[in-house]
Design a protein around this motif. Structure first.
Motif, PDB file in Angstrom:
ATOM      1  N   GLU A  27      -8.784 -13.814   2.239  1.00  0.00           N
ATOM      2  CA  GLU A  27      -7.887 -14.889   1.555  1.00  0.00           C
ATOM      3  C   GLU A  27      -7.809 -16.257   1.820  1.00  0.00           C
ATOM      4  OE1 GLU A  27      -6.371 -10.561   1.714  1.00  0.00           O
ATOM      5  OE2 GLU A  27      -6.873 -12.147   3.309  1.00  0.00           O
ATOM      6  N   LYS A  48       0.142 -20.670  -3.540  1.00  0.00           N
ATOM      7  CA  LYS A  48       0.495 -19.432  -4.353  1.00  0.00           C
ATOM      8  C   LYS A  48       1.778 -19.695  -4.960  1.00  0.00           C
ATOM      9  CE  LYS A  48       2.271 -16.770  -0.374  1.00  0.00           C
ATOM     10  NZ  LYS A  48       2.087 -15.542   0.265  1.00  0.00           N
ATOM     11  N   GLU A  71      -4.702 -18.345   0.796  1.00  0.00           N
ATOM     12  CA  GLU A  71      -4.664 -18.119  -0.410  1.00  0.00           C
ATOM     13  C   GLU A  71      -4.268 -19.316  -1.373  1.00  0.00           C
ATOM     14  OE1 GLU A  71      -1.141 -15.265  -0.994  1.00  0.00           O
ATOM     15  OE2 GLU A  71      -2.184 -13.677   0.496  1.00  0.00           O
TER      16      GLU A  71
END
Length: 126
Positions: A27, A48, A71
């Motif tokens: 990630e 995110k 992420e």
């Protein structure tokens, strides 16, 4: 003493990763930049939450630098090699598509000739 011996033997066995070989989870977006001189790599990435986060690396010698973000949901990066030196960008595949032209075992890379510049897109596959 027995515990020390067991740990030492386990670390010496093939297939048992050493502490220095740790890789971050897939990630994590990782881009390594290597080059001499005054090069620049700037990325505008979405986290995110959908917010844009800007990360920049600037070369001032012959060492490698790493841009990372957990992420990242996408974004765009731009680069400028030093006027008299190459710049090598390497991106780990993980949960991201490889926007750089040369495939490697772990991802992709691009060598930018002296004075070269350009852009590439970051796409999240997760």
């Amino acid at each position: 003493m027995k515990l020390f011996t067991v740990v030492a033997v386990a670390l010496a066995l093939p297939g048992v990763p050493a502490a220095a070989q740790w890789e971050p989870p897939s990630e994590v977006l990782l881009i390594d930049a290597r080059g001499a001189g005054a090069w620049v790599l700037t990325c505008a990435l979405q986290n995110k939450k959908g917010e844009t986060v800007t990360r920049a690396l600037r070369g001032s010698g012959k060492r490698s630098q790493r841009l990372s973000m957990l992420e990242a949901r996408g974004g765009q990066c731009s680069y400028q090699a030093a006027s008299d030196q190459q710049l090598t960008l390497t991106m780990r595949r993980g949960l991201y598509s490889c926007p750089l032209p040369t495939e490697t075992r772990k991802g992709c890379e691009q060598v930018i000739e002296a004075g070269g510049s350009g852009r590439f897109e970051i796409r999240w596959l997760g």
